[in-house]
Structure formats: structure tokens, C-alpha cells
Enzyme design. Structure first.
Site, PDB file in Angstrom:
ATOM      1  N   GLU A 194      35.828 -52.042  55.972  1.00 21.94           N
ATOM      2  CA  GLU A 194      36.297 -50.579  55.378  1.00 21.94           C
ATOM      3  C   GLU A 194      34.922 -49.867  55.117  1.00 21.94           C
ATOM      4  O   GLU A 194      34.849 -50.070  53.626  1.00 21.94           O
ATOM      5  CB  GLU A 194      37.253 -50.668  54.275  1.00 21.94           C
ATOM      6  CG  GLU A 194      37.683 -49.146  53.819  1.00 21.94           C
ATOM      7  CD  GLU A 194      38.845 -49.102  53.144  1.00 21.94           C
ATOM      8  OE1 GLU A 194      39.151 -50.218  52.260  1.00 21.94           O
ATOM      9  OE2 GLU A 194      39.247 -48.009  52.524  1.00 21.94           O
ATOM     10  N   LYS A 236      38.602 -50.099  59.227  1.00 22.71           N
ATOM     11  CA  LYS A 236      39.337 -49.240  58.452  1.00 22.71           C
ATOM     12  C   LYS A 236      38.429 -48.119  58.094  1.00 22.71           C
ATOM     13  O   LYS A 236      37.986 -48.288  56.976  1.00 22.71           O
ATOM     14  CB  LYS A 236      39.950 -50.023  57.111  1.00 22.71           C
ATOM     15  CG  LYS A 236      40.608 -49.025  56.393  1.00 22.71           C
ATOM     16  CD  LYS A 236      41.720 -49.556  55.436  1.00 22.71           C
ATOM     17  CE  LYS A 236      42.171 -48.848  54.412  1.00 22.71           C
ATOM     18  NZ  LYS A 236      43.254 -49.203  53.442  1.00 22.71           N
TER      19      LYS A 236
HETATM   20  P1  13P Z   1      44.188 -44.147  50.718  1.00 28.57           P
HETATM   21  O1  13P Z   1      44.956 -44.504  51.771  1.00 28.57           O
HETATM   22  O2  13P Z   1      44.639 -43.837  49.356  1.00 28.57           O
HETATM   23  O3  13P Z   1      42.744 -43.635  51.000  1.00 28.57           O
HETATM   24  O4  13P Z   1      43.673 -45.809  50.312  1.00 28.57           O
HETATM   25  C1  13P Z   1      43.374 -46.788  51.278  1.00 28.57           C
HETATM   26  C2  13P Z   1      42.545 -47.852  50.511  1.00 28.57           C
HETATM   27  O5  13P Z   1      43.178 -48.929  50.875  1.00 28.57           O
HETATM   28  C3  13P Z   1      41.311 -47.470  50.134  1.00 28.57           C
HETATM   29  O6  13P Z   1      40.790 -48.828  49.952  1.00 28.57           O
END
Ligand code: 13P
Length: 353
Positions: A194, A236
Site C-alpha cells: 500500500e 492497495k
Molecule cells: P481508508 O479506506 O479509510 O483510507 O483506510 C484504508 C486503509 O487501510 C488505510 O491504510
């Protein structure tokens, strides 16, 4: 070696076949048609902020109660293919004594775990951060696996601004993401990589586009350099949007088009799936953007979701720590998860998998 056409063999990387098979099985479950992921992995400080907004004190008991509300929502396994847990949560139990990871498995959702230790200020780079947590990670992964986790997440945070994100910040975070991903695959856990370009700020959609492109390019270069199997991971990313404080909101089509362009330019087709974060969008916005991207398909990767706020905010608003509101809050959760699941559909309502 994989045998394809008679007489043709291609190298299949460094992961042993049983590990590859296990990772493929987990990815197949996570990307099941019509479902997506719930990120319920808020750290102590993040859940504290979310609870404070609706007047709930953040204690071990209140955090456990909220997570139990989510995980015991009727039909969770029909909408939510996997749940990302926090270190505290993976060790907690439902009221009847069932450990949360087992409860989720029983209900048809794969338990996962956030394994980074958070974004810390990056030295000599004012305003920027590097995500920590690599020391001892191999041992922590083994423990999480024992506790029932089958996939992992690591989040890097990139701020957009004048001269930001710096090349240095992108580079150290990409390096750490790839080290995390390699360790996860070695442990038989599917890594969710991510790199989040933050929506906070007054930057334009073009600046978000440029930062997202730069970050994802470098992340994939590092993943390849560190021998991560692209077929056995998920990305992600953020959606490409103007900053939340920018005066002009882009249209749904603009966001969808810009986001798909970054993916096409940076994400190899070997990657099986992209599971977006919601990043401060409302549930309606996040779902509309995902639906528009899928309608513009087919794409080489499954486009799905791994939302926290865009699923949980309305649930928290309804619950507000009130025991008598649990069933109502669970119904809100089920409805939001169902609507988000519909955004997985491709052109003319075809389910994309
Ligand atoms: P949000 O969908 O609130 O952005 O959070 C996703 C997430 O896992 C952030 O690390």
C-alpha cells in the site's frame, strides 16, 4: 518450472510450489466476485480519533465491542472476502470466547493483519515519513500466521505538496514495501502493498496523478529487484483525486480515467488484483469511482476495494457505543458492503473476476 505448450517451459520464480499454491488459494478467496476487503486495522491513535468524533471513549473493551459488531454482522462473508486486523484485534475474542480470526474464517472471510509499525518522521525530510517495522518482521509474521492470518498489509504514506513527495521519501518507502512483501511471501502470507498518496491537502488532480505514477513506478521496480512474485501479491493504491481541500472536485469520470491511467502505466498484468483504499472519500464517492473504473474494463487485474472509512463511518455514526443500536448498525454495515460489492461489476453488470 511451469509446463505450458508441449516443449515450452518458463521459470516460475523462487517460491516453492506449495507456498505458491497456498498464496494463489488465498488470493482467489480475497478476489471472489462481488466481494472486497474491510480494513479494520486502525492503530490505537487512529481508532481513538474516529471514536472521539462520535463520542466514544477508546478502551480495549470499546474497540473489541466495535470489532465484534462488524465481524458478527449477518452475512459478512457474502460481502467481505477478507478483513485486515490490527495487532490488538487479532488477539481478541468475541463475547462467546471465539478468537476473532477463527470467527472470521467460520463466516467466510479471510483474516489478515497490518504488520507495519506506522509512519515515522523521515530524517532530514521535513513533513515526510517513512514506515517502520522491518526489524523482527520474520518472527512476527510467523506468530501472526499461527494466530490465523493468511495475508498482510504494509502502508507507506506520501504527502503531496511543493516539491513533495521527495524522490528520497518515495525511494525509502518503496524499498521497505518490497522488503515487507518478500518476507510475507516467504511466510506464505499474501502481501498487500500500500503506497498511499494522501488526499489531505489542496493539490490538484494532476499533482496527485504525477505523485501516484512516480510512487507506483518505483514500488514495482523495487518489488522486481527484491524478487517479489508479482503474481502472488495485491496492490492497495489511492485513487487519483484532487486534494480534499482543493476548490474543485473532479468528476467521477475524471477520477476513474486518471486512476486507470496510472495503473496501466505502472502495474504489470501479472498482478492479480488492485484493492483500493478510500482515503477520506464518502462511501458514495468511493463506490462511484470504483464502479466507473470497472465499467471502463475489462482490465488485466481485478479492481476491488479494501476500504476502512468508506464502509465503517456510517456504522460508527449509527452505533455510537450504544448496545441497543448494534443490530441497526450491523444492518447499515451490510447495506454499505453490499453497495460497495456492486461496484465490482464490469461493463453491463458483468461480474469481473
Ligand atoms: P481508508 O479506506 O479509510 O483510507 O483506510 C484504508 C486503509 O487501510 C488505510 O491504510
Amino acid at each position: 518450472m511451469i509446463s505450458g505448450e508441449p516443449g515450452v517451459t518458463v521459470p516460475d520464480g523462487t517460491l516453492p510450489a506449495p507456498v505458491r499454491r497456498e498464496l494463489e488459494g488465498t488470493i482467489g478467496r480475497l478476489l471472489a466476485p462481488g466481494k472486497g476487503l474491510l480494513a479494520a486495522d486502525e492503530s490505537f491513535s487512529t481508532i481513538g480519533r474516529r471514536f472521539e468524533q462520535v463520542g466514544i471513549a477508546s478502551t480495549e473493551a470499546s474497540r473489541r465491542a466495535f470489532r465484534e459488531l462488524l465481524f458478527t454482522a449477518p452475512g459478512i462473508g457474502d460481502q467481505i472476502s477478507g478483513v485486515i486486523l490490527f495487532d490488538e484485534t487479532i488477539r481478541q475474542r468475541a463475547s462467546d470466547g471465539t478468537p476473532f480470526p477463527r470467527l472470521l474464517e467460520e463466516r467466510g472471510s479471510v483474516p489478515g493483519i497490518k504488520v507495519d509499525l506506522g509512519a515515522k518522521p523521515l530524517a532530514l525530510a521535513p513533513g515526510e515519513s517513512v514506515t517502520e517495522g522491518l526489524d523482527g518482521l520474520r518472527e512476527r509474521l510467523a506468530e501472526y500466521r499461527e494466530l490465523g492470518a493468511r495475508f498482510t498489509k504494509w502502508r507507506a504514506v506520501l504527502v503531496v505538496g511543493p516539491g513533495l513527495p521527495s524522490d528520497n521519501c518515495v525511494s525509502v518507502n518503496a524499498h521497505a514495501l518490497a522488503r515487507f512483501a518478500a518476507l510475507s511471501q516467504e511466510a506464505g502470507l499474501v502481501p498487500i502493498v500500500e503506497p498511499e498518496v494522501l488526499a489531505e491537502g489542496d493539490h490538484s488532480l494532476e499533482q496527485s496523478y504525477e505523485a501516484t505514477l512516480r510512487a507506483q513506478r518505483l514500488v514495482f521496480a523495487e518489488l522486481v529487484a527484491q524478487r517479489v512474485s508479482l503474481e502472488h501479491m495485491l496492490l492497495k493504491p489511492n485513487m487519483v483525486m484532487a486534494g480534499l481541500q482543493h476548490p474543485r472536485r473532479a468528476s467521477v469520470e475524471e477520477v476513474a480515467t486518471a486512476t486507470v491511467r496510472t495503473l496501466r502505466s505502472t502495474v504489470p498484468p501479472a498482478v492479480p488484483g488492485v484493492v483500493f483504499l478510500s482515503g477520506g472519500q464518502t462511501p458514495t464517492e468511493a463506490t462511484a469511482h470504483l464502479a466507473a473504473m470497472n465499467a471502463a474494463g475489462p482490465h488485466p487485474w481485478v479492481l476491488s476495494f479494501s476500504f476502512s472509512r468508506a464502509i465503517q463511518d456510517p456504522v460508527l455514526e449509527t452505533w455510537r457505543g450504544d448496545e441497543t443500536k448494534v443490530a441497526e448498525a450491523q444492518a447499515v454495515f451490510a447495506e454499505h458492503a453490499r453497495l460497495t460489492g456492486l461496484a465490482r461489476r464490469g461493463p453491463a453488470g458483468r461480474d469481473v473476476s
